[in-house]
Motif scaffolding. Structure first.
Motif, mmCIF file in Angstrom:
data_model
loop_
_atom_site.group_PDB
_atom_site.id
_atom_site.type_symbol
_atom_site.label_atom_id
_atom_site.label_comp_id
_atom_site.label_asym_id
_atom_site.label_seq_id
_atom_site.Cartn_x
_atom_site.Cartn_y
_atom_site.Cartn_z
ATOM 1 N N SER A 6 -15.365 0.395 3.579
ATOM 2 C CA SER A 6 -14.067 0.785 3.025
ATOM 3 C C SER A 6 -13.140 -0.423 2.924
ATOM 4 O O SER A 6 -12.474 -0.630 1.902
ATOM 5 C CB SER A 6 -13.416 1.867 3.890
ATOM 6 N N PHE A 7 -13.077 -1.233 3.977
ATOM 7 C CA PHE A 7 -12.227 -2.419 3.951
ATOM 8 C C PHE A 7 -12.667 -3.373 2.839
ATOM 9 O O PHE A 7 -11.836 -3.900 2.092
ATOM 10 C CB PHE A 7 -12.278 -3.121 5.306
ATOM 11 N N THR A 8 -13.966 -3.567 2.701
ATOM 12 C CA THR A 8 -14.489 -4.448 1.652
ATOM 13 C C THR A 8 -14.107 -3.933 0.268
ATOM 14 O O THR A 8 -13.655 -4.698 -0.591
ATOM 15 C CB THR A 8 -16.015 -4.560 1.768
ATOM 16 N N GLY A 9 -14.288 -2.629 0.046
ATOM 17 C CA GLY A 9 -13.932 -2.049 -1.242
ATOM 18 C C GLY A 9 -12.454 -2.198 -1.552
ATOM 19 O O GLY A 9 -12.055 -2.490 -2.688
ATOM 20 N N LEU A 10 -11.608 -2.023 -0.540
ATOM 21 C CA LEU A 10 -10.159 -2.136 -0.750
ATOM 22 C C LEU A 10 -9.738 -3.577 -0.986
ATOM 23 O O LEU A 10 -8.794 -3.837 -1.745
ATOM 24 C CB LEU A 10 -9.420 -1.551 0.459
ATOM 25 N N MET A 11 -10.432 -4.538 -0.366
ATOM 26 C CA MET A 11 -10.135 -5.942 -0.641
ATOM 27 C C MET A 11 -10.518 -6.300 -2.081
ATOM 28 O O MET A 11 -9.815 -7.054 -2.754
ATOM 29 C CB MET A 11 -10.878 -6.850 0.335
ATOM 30 N N ILE A 12 -11.643 -5.750 -2.555
ATOM 31 C CA ILE A 12 -12.038 -5.975 -3.951
ATOM 32 C C ILE A 12 -10.977 -5.411 -4.896
ATOM 33 O O ILE A 12 -10.572 -6.062 -5.872
ATOM 34 C CB ILE A 12 -13.412 -5.338 -4.226
ATOM 35 N N VAL A 24 -4.490 -7.683 2.523
ATOM 36 C CA VAL A 24 -4.272 -7.015 1.247
ATOM 37 C C VAL A 24 -3.251 -7.788 0.406
ATOM 38 O O VAL A 24 -3.457 -8.048 -0.786
ATOM 39 C CB VAL A 24 -3.801 -5.565 1.463
ATOM 40 N N SER A 25 -2.141 -8.148 1.028
ATOM 41 C CA SER A 25 -1.096 -8.876 0.300
ATOM 42 C C SER A 25 -1.601 -10.225 -0.181
ATOM 43 O O SER A 25 -1.342 -10.639 -1.314
ATOM 44 C CB SER A 25 0.130 -9.061 1.205
#
Length: 511
Positions: free
Chosen positions: A264-270, A396-397
């Motif tokens: 999930s973290f990887t997908g959100l960073m993408i 994220v930022s």
């Protein structure tokens, strides 16, 4: 009323920071004329700001946690003011770009502290109200930026879009020192010092990101397989590999790479990396098309871009109000899909297209940004252990800012290549005509230049659509709803920087 003075001081800096990102967009044609330079050179005026901001953001947050957030915020304001003065007085494009880099460093210090300062200044209901006002100010700044930039440029000249920062900065510094209390991380009293900041990680990340961005920018001119391009890519890759090694070994990394074990973290960073680049990086070329081809003034160009930021603000508010319980897999994924549709909808220009041709695409893109942006930060924080929530929010930022910088570089190279390819079959001196167009003189170029400009802009927006679509697919495949055990109990209290603008639009987080 006196209890709201700290919020006023913090919002002054945030407003100035956000306005200054997109206030430049509609002024670039006048800059190109005034500084007698090409538009491709001026893309660094946009790019370097976002790149430095992304590179220093995590390090600035770590520094603020240790030495004091108010202290770092004030230092950022002072640096921002001095660099704004240098921008306004810049005699050439080289000085302007260097001053924008310094401005990005000041912005990183401000950006990394505003949320934490609001959080430390208020409690309970007052904190909720303060974050509501702070989010509204951010959204208003994003929306008013193109209009304010057009108004100032058209009435006073492009230099004043930087010089107006001076009185605002002075007022913000004076008010902050008077009414905002100092705050630090709970780690600071337990023996951590400035020496514990991961300085090698900050330097290597900045070097790697800068080298890759430079290589992407130059690839459009020197060629993708030229020795200079390949050598710079290689240098960037080495720096980023060294960054990864340093982060694995550091006791206090600026980015714990183990977080990427979470799909999930990887997908959100993408998604974060793609969001700003796909949605906004082409706007400097759209602004040039609106002014030099369509004949709009700076104010008119700002008004043409306004539907995107306006609809992003409205859809962001509606998303936070009605969709906060929906899994980020669907909100972020569908938002990225709408960005893909919206940018692809702008790739329909011909030589005879009017300025209204881009409005439907702007509208769809704005709605997509409004749906995705309020959820991506909170979702990233919820996908990692609570003690890493602040790091996830900062990541994220930083990814959004870096994505914007990379997007400007990639889409600029795509635009230039498609422009020259189209001109090569129509005019004898394609390179000279391309230079005239990118220097803001398309109105004086041959009729074939209008079609070539449309082809270049179509290629750039179609590429942005492909990037957004890939990010949408990655989000839908990787992101899952967080489990209660990994959801941080107090998101706003664990992060120095949740919401950012690496782009012309900033929205509330929805947390």
């Amino acid at each position: 009323m006196s209890k709201w003075w700290p919020l006023t001081a913090i919002c002054l800096g945030a407003f100035m920071l956000l306005v200054d990102v997109n206030i430049v967009t509609v002024a670039l044609p006048d800059m190109a004329t005034g500084l007698k330079t090409s538009y491709s050179s001026l893309q660094w005026v946009m790019d370097i700001y976002a790149l430095v901001l992304a590179a220093l953001l995590l390090g600035a947050g770590a520094l603020a946690d240790l030495v004091g957030r108010r202290r770092v915020y004030v230092l950022g304001l002072a640096m921002f003011a001095l660099s704004s003065l240098a921008c306004g007085l810049a005699p050439n494009v080289t000085v302007l770009i260097a001053a924008r880099a310094a401005q990005g460093a000041g912005a990183a210090m401000m950006f990394a502290t505003t949320v934490a300062l609001v959080n430390a200044s208020y409690e309970g209901r007052a904190r909720t109200a303060a974050f509501g006002v702070w989010g509204a100010v951010n959204g208003a700044a994003a929306g008013i930026g193109p209009i304010l930039g057009g108004l100032v440029t058209q009435q006073f000249g492009w230099r004043w879009i930087f010089l107006v920062n001076l009185p605002v900065s002075v007022a913000a510094v004076a008010l902050t020192l008077r009414v905002v209390a100092e705050s630090r991380s709970a780690d600071a009293p337990r023996g951590r010092s400035v020496r514990s900041i991961d300085l090698p990680g900050v330097v290597l990340f900045a070097a790697g990101a800068g080298a890759v961005t430079y290589a992407l920018t130059k690839a459009g001119e020197a060629g993708w397989t030229s020795p200079a391009t390949l050598g710079t890519f290689a240098a960037g890759a080495v720096a980023l590999a060294a960054f990864a090694v340093v982060e694995v070994r550091s006791p206090h990394p600026i980015l714990d790479l183990r977080l990427f074990r979470s799909p999930s973290f990887t997908g959100l960073m993408i998604a974060s990396l793609a969001m700003s680049g796909a949605a906004f990086a082409y706007l400097l070329y759209t602004s040039l098309w609106l002014q030099s081809v369509q004949g709009l003034g700076a104010i008119g160009a700002g008004l043409a871009i306004l539907p995107m930021s306006g609809l992003a603000f409205v859809s962001s508010w509606l998303t936070g109000r009605f969709l906060h319980g929906v899994s980020p897999r669907w909100t972020v994924g569908s938002g990225m899909l709408l960005i893909a549709i919206g940018t692809l909808g702008q790739a329909v220009l011909t030589a005879g297209s009017g300025w209204a041709a881009v409005l439907p695409g702007f509208a769809i893109t704005g709605v997509g940004v409004g749906i995705a942006l309020p959820n991506v930060t909170a979702a990233a924080m919820a996908s990692v252990p609570p003690e890493r929530a602040g790091m996830a929010a900062g990541a994220v930022s930083a990814c959004r800012q870096l994505g914007y910088a990379l997007g400007i570089a990639v889409l600029g190279s795509v635009f230039r290549a498609a422009l020259e390819r189209s001109l090569r079959h129509e005019v004898p001196d394609a390179a000279a005509v391309a230079a005239a167009i990118t220097g803001g003189h398309a109105a004086q170029a041959p009729e074939a230049a209008r079609a070539a400009f449309a082809a270049g802009l179509n290629a750039a927006t179609a590429t942005a659509a492909a990037v957004a679509l890939a990010a949408a697919v990655a989000t839908l495949l990787l992101v899952r709803r967080p489990t209660p055990s990994t959801t941080p109990p107090a998101a706003l209290s664990t992060t120095p920087a949740q919401v950012g603008t690496e782009s012309p639009v900033t929205a509330r987080t929805g947390v």
